[in-house]
Write a protein that holds these residues in place. Structure first.
Motif, short mmCIF file in Angstrom:
data_model
loop_
_atom_site.label_atom_id
_atom_site.label_comp_id
_atom_site.label_asym_id
_atom_site.label_seq_id
_atom_site.Cartn_x
_atom_site.Cartn_y
_atom_site.Cartn_z
N ASP A 11 0.84 -1.15 0.07
CA ASP A 11 0.02 -0.02 -0.02
C ASP A 11 1.00 1.14 -0.03
OD1 ASP A 11 -1.22 2.33 1.05
OD2 ASP A 11 -3.05 0.88 1.97
N LYS A 12 1.16 1.85 -0.84
CA LYS A 12 1.94 2.94 -1.27
C LYS A 12 1.83 4.12 -0.25
CE LYS A 12 2.72 2.41 -6.00
NZ LYS A 12 2.65 2.93 -7.49
N LYS A 13 0.56 4.44 0.15
CA LYS A 13 0.16 5.54 1.17
C LYS A 13 0.64 5.01 2.43
CE LYS A 13 -3.55 7.52 -1.12
NZ LYS A 13 -5.37 7.89 -1.02
N LEU A 14 0.37 3.89 2.87
CA LEU A 14 0.89 3.29 4.14
C LEU A 14 2.45 3.20 4.06
CD1 LEU A 14 0.06 2.15 6.92
CD2 LEU A 14 0.03 -0.31 5.72
N ALA A 15 3.10 2.65 3.08
CA ALA A 15 4.63 2.61 2.87
C ALA A 15 5.12 4.09 3.01
CB ALA A 15 5.18 1.98 1.77
N ASP A 16 4.51 5.11 2.49
CA ASP A 16 5.00 6.48 2.56
C ASP A 16 4.87 6.95 3.96
OD1 ASP A 16 6.12 6.40 -0.25
OD2 ASP A 16 3.92 7.34 -0.87
N LYS A 17 3.65 6.78 4.65
CA LYS A 17 3.46 7.12 5.90
C LYS A 17 4.39 6.50 6.94
CE LYS A 17 -0.59 7.61 9.06
NZ LYS A 17 -1.97 7.40 9.00
N ALA A 18 4.77 5.32 6.62
CA ALA A 18 5.70 4.49 7.42
C ALA A 18 7.23 4.98 7.59
CB ALA A 18 5.68 2.77 7.11
N ALA A 19 7.38 5.48 6.05
CA ALA A 19 8.94 6.19 5.92
C ALA A 19 8.85 7.36 6.65
CB ALA A 19 9.04 6.25 4.22
N ARG A 20 7.80 8.22 6.72
CA ARG A 20 8.01 9.43 7.36
C ARG A 20 8.07 9.41 8.85
NH1 ARG A 20 4.22 10.52 3.51
NH2 ARG A 20 2.53 10.26 4.96
N ALA A 21 7.23 8.20 9.26
CA ALA A 21 7.20 7.97 10.69
C ALA A 21 8.63 7.58 11.31
CB ALA A 21 5.98 6.90 11.01
N LEU A 22 9.36 6.70 10.36
CA LEU A 22 10.51 6.18 10.86
C LEU A 22 11.69 7.23 10.36
CD1 LEU A 22 9.72 2.43 9.32
CD2 LEU A 22 9.98 3.42 11.74
N VAL A 24 12.93 7.79 7.52
CA VAL A 24 13.85 7.37 6.21
C VAL A 24 13.30 7.96 4.98
CG1 VAL A 24 14.65 5.40 7.29
CG2 VAL A 24 12.49 5.19 6.07
N LYS A 25 13.95 7.95 3.69
CA LYS A 25 13.77 8.47 2.61
C LYS A 25 12.80 7.64 1.45
CE LYS A 25 17.53 11.76 2.53
NZ LYS A 25 18.52 12.22 2.04
N THR A 26 13.09 6.30 1.83
CA THR A 26 12.50 5.44 0.70
C THR A 26 11.67 4.46 1.48
OG1 THR A 26 14.31 3.79 0.68
CG2 THR A 26 14.34 5.44 -0.61
N ARG A 27 10.69 3.92 0.61
CA ARG A 27 9.82 2.81 1.11
C ARG A 27 10.66 1.40 1.34
NH1 ARG A 27 6.05 3.73 -4.18
NH2 ARG A 27 4.90 5.68 -3.39
N THR A 28 11.71 1.52 0.49
CA THR A 28 12.62 0.29 0.93
C THR A 28 13.34 0.36 1.99
OG1 THR A 28 12.92 0.08 -1.59
CG2 THR A 28 14.70 -0.95 -0.10
N GLU A 29 13.76 1.41 2.37
CA GLU A 29 14.29 1.56 3.71
C GLU A 29 13.18 1.45 4.88
OE1 GLU A 29 17.52 4.97 3.77
OE2 GLU A 29 16.01 5.73 2.64
N ALA A 30 12.20 1.93 4.50
CA ALA A 30 10.80 1.66 5.48
C ALA A 30 10.74 0.20 5.81
CB ALA A 30 9.83 2.58 5.23
N VAL A 31 10.46 -0.67 4.73
CA VAL A 31 10.42 -1.83 5.02
C VAL A 31 11.51 -2.58 5.78
CG1 VAL A 31 9.85 -3.97 3.74
CG2 VAL A 31 8.87 -1.95 2.82
N HIS A 32 12.53 -2.24 5.29
CA HIS A 32 13.82 -2.87 6.21
C HIS A 32 13.94 -2.50 7.46
CE1 HIS A 32 16.54 -4.14 2.23
NE2 HIS A 32 15.27 -4.04 2.04
N LEU A 33 13.62 -1.25 7.62
CA LEU A 33 13.83 -1.11 9.21
C LEU A 33 12.52 -1.47 10.14
CD1 LEU A 33 15.27 0.62 11.20
CD2 LEU A 33 14.00 2.56 10.51
N ALA A 34 11.43 -1.35 9.40
CA ALA A 34 10.25 -2.06 10.10
C ALA A 34 10.41 -3.55 10.05
CB ALA A 34 8.79 -1.61 9.27
N LEU A 35 10.89 -4.35 9.38
CA LEU A 35 11.32 -5.71 9.66
C LEU A 35 12.37 -6.01 10.67
CD1 LEU A 35 11.52 -6.96 5.76
CD2 LEU A 35 9.77 -7.37 7.59
#
Length: 62
Positions: A11-22, A24-35
């Motif tokens: 979900d691009k909106k969720l991934a972008d929101k997660a990136a901002r919350a974390l 980080v600049k990219t969705r990939t970074e957000a996913v890695h950090l969340a994992l």
């Protein structure tokens, strides 16, 4: 650690929101950090189940 590429649907909106919350600049970074964080959280929970109430803390004096 080796890096393998994979495709996942996000979900691009969720991934972008997660990136901002974390912070980080990219969705990939957000996913890695969340994992990484969810793995650390599970390890913490496992440790608490194993040692919860069994350790003595002596570092606090009033």
């Amino acid at each position: 650690m080796g890096t393998a590429l994979t495709s996942i649907r996000l979900d691009k909106k969720l991934a972008d929101k997660a990136a901002r919350a974390l912070g980080v600049k990219t969705r990939t970074e957000a996913v890695h950090l969340a994992l990484e964080e969810i793995v650390k959280l599970q390890e913490f929970k496992d440790t608490m189940k194993k040692y919860g109430g069994k350790l003595k803390f002596e570092g606090y004096d009033e």
